[in-house]
Write a protein that holds these residues in place. Structure first.
Motif, PDB file in Angstrom:
ATOM      1  N   ILE A  36      -5.805   3.742  -1.942  1.00 33.15           N
ATOM      2  CA  ILE A  36      -4.542   3.529  -1.226  1.00 33.15           C
ATOM      3  C   ILE A  36      -3.920   2.205  -1.673  1.00 33.15           C
ATOM      4  CG2 ILE A  36      -3.555   3.000   1.041  1.00 33.15           C
ATOM      5  CD1 ILE A  36      -5.668   5.039   2.186  1.00 33.15           C
ATOM      6  N   GLY A  37      -4.714   1.150  -1.689  1.00 31.73           N
ATOM      7  CA  GLY A  37      -4.212  -0.161  -2.096  1.00 31.73           C
ATOM      8  C   GLY A  37      -3.778  -0.190  -3.543  1.00 31.73           C
ATOM      9  N   ASN A  38      -4.589   0.396  -4.405  1.00 31.88           N
ATOM     10  CA  ASN A  38      -4.308   0.425  -5.838  1.00 31.88           C
ATOM     11  C   ASN A  38      -2.981   1.123  -6.133  1.00 31.88           C
ATOM     12  OD1 ASN A  38      -4.698   2.195  -8.514  1.00 31.88           O
ATOM     13  ND2 ASN A  38      -5.835   0.283  -8.769  1.00 31.88           N
ATOM     14  N   LEU A  39      -2.795   2.306  -5.601  1.00 29.21           N
ATOM     15  CA  LEU A  39      -1.590   3.077  -5.903  1.00 29.21           C
ATOM     16  C   LEU A  39      -0.348   2.511  -5.218  1.00 29.21           C
ATOM     17  CD1 LEU A  39      -3.181   6.617  -5.883  1.00 29.21           C
ATOM     18  CD2 LEU A  39      -2.430   5.299  -7.881  1.00 29.21           C
ATOM     19  N   ASN A  40      -0.508   2.006  -4.001  1.00 29.00           N
ATOM     20  CA  ASN A  40       0.633   1.380  -3.336  1.00 29.00           C
ATOM     21  C   ASN A  40       1.065   0.106  -4.055  1.00 29.00           C
ATOM     22  OD1 ASN A  40       1.726   2.676  -0.846  1.00 29.00           O
ATOM     23  ND2 ASN A  40      -0.445   2.801  -0.389  1.00 29.00           N
ATOM     24  N   HIS A  41       0.114  -0.582  -4.658  1.00 28.92           N
ATOM     25  CA  HIS A  41       0.459  -1.796  -5.403  1.00 28.92           C
ATOM     26  C   HIS A  41       1.093  -1.454  -6.756  1.00 28.92           C
ATOM     27  CE1 HIS A  41       0.342  -5.784  -7.077  1.00 28.92           C
ATOM     28  NE2 HIS A  41      -0.345  -5.314  -8.114  1.00 28.92           N
ATOM     29  N   VAL A  46       5.045  -2.429  -7.688  1.00 29.16           N
ATOM     30  CA  VAL A  46       5.493  -2.861  -9.013  1.00 29.16           C
ATOM     31  C   VAL A  46       6.589  -1.943  -9.558  1.00 29.16           C
ATOM     32  CG1 VAL A  46       4.786  -3.314 -11.389  1.00 29.16           C
ATOM     33  CG2 VAL A  46       3.285  -3.977  -9.505  1.00 29.16           C
ATOM     34  N   MET A  47       6.383  -0.639  -9.493  1.00 30.88           N
ATOM     35  CA  MET A  47       7.382   0.292 -10.039  1.00 30.88           C
ATOM     36  C   MET A  47       8.528   0.558  -9.071  1.00 30.88           C
ATOM     37  SD  MET A  47       5.076   3.182 -11.967  1.00 30.88           S
ATOM     38  CE  MET A  47       6.477   4.183 -12.437  1.00 30.88           C
ATOM     39  N   GLY A  48       8.204   0.673  -7.788  1.00 30.06           N
ATOM     40  CA  GLY A  48       9.200   1.088  -6.810  1.00 30.06           C
ATOM     41  C   GLY A  48       9.778  -0.028  -5.969  1.00 30.06           C
ATOM     42  N   TYR A  97       5.105  -1.887 -19.044  1.00 31.53           N
ATOM     43  CA  TYR A  97       4.800  -2.143 -17.640  1.00 31.53           C
ATOM     44  C   TYR A  97       4.866  -3.657 -17.449  1.00 31.53           C
ATOM     45  CZ  TYR A  97       2.360  -1.504 -13.176  1.00 31.53           C
ATOM     46  OH  TYR A  97       2.024  -1.483 -11.846  1.00 31.53           O
ATOM     47  N   PRO A  98       5.418  -4.150 -16.343  1.00 31.12           N
ATOM     48  CA  PRO A  98       5.639  -5.588 -16.206  1.00 31.12           C
ATOM     49  C   PRO A  98       4.375  -6.440 -16.045  1.00 31.12           C
ATOM     50  CG  PRO A  98       6.374  -4.426 -14.228  1.00 31.12           C
ATOM     51  CD  PRO A  98       6.006  -3.387 -15.233  1.00 31.12           C
TER      52      PRO A  98
END
Length: 135
Positions: A36-41, A46-48, A97-98
């Motif tokens: 959850i943390g990984n994908l939300n981050h 970062v992307m959204g 990717y930034p």
């Protein structure tokens, strides 16, 4: 992430989601919080540009979060991921990717493939955890 929901719902005893034993040092609950943390981050923030602030330490230190709460967080994460990906310009996948997560530049596409592999790796661990420790 929907498969993660299915795995958590398949536990016979909710408390076993947090069980560890022997060489199994990460519970299914811990792995769920980490995903959850990984994908939300990496996707959401970062992307959204969602403003999500990751607490990676808590992903590995929190315990006994109720299954219902984990499932709600996964559901919210699915919404964030779908919204972010649907609004992300397709032409941008070939740009960098930034963040240099691995110490060198990589494209959004490369990193998205990595995130998918990371999700599946931990999903396999959750499945294995359930089959070994949900007894």
């Amino acid at each position: 992430m929907k498969k993660l929901i299915s795995e958590l719902e398949s536990y016979k005893k909710e408390e076993n989601i947090w069980k560890i034993s022997g060489e199994i040092s990460n519970s299914a609950g811990t792995l769920t919080l980490h995903l959850i943390g990984n994908l939300n981050h990496f996707i959401g923030s970062v992307m959204g540009h969602t403003g999500y602030i990751r607490d990676r330490e808590a992903e590995f230190s929190l315990r006994n979060v109720p299954k219902r709460e984990l499932l709600n967080q996964i559901g919210e994460s699915i919404k964030v991921i779908k919204n972010t990906i649907s609004e992300f310009p397709k032409d941008n996948y070939s740009t960098n990717y930034p963040l240099e997560v691995f110490g060198k530049p990589m494209t959004y596409l490369y990193f998205m493939i990595h995130l998918q592999g990371h999700l599946n790796y931990h999903l396999g661990q959750v499945n294995y955890h359930r089959r070994l420790l949900d007894i």
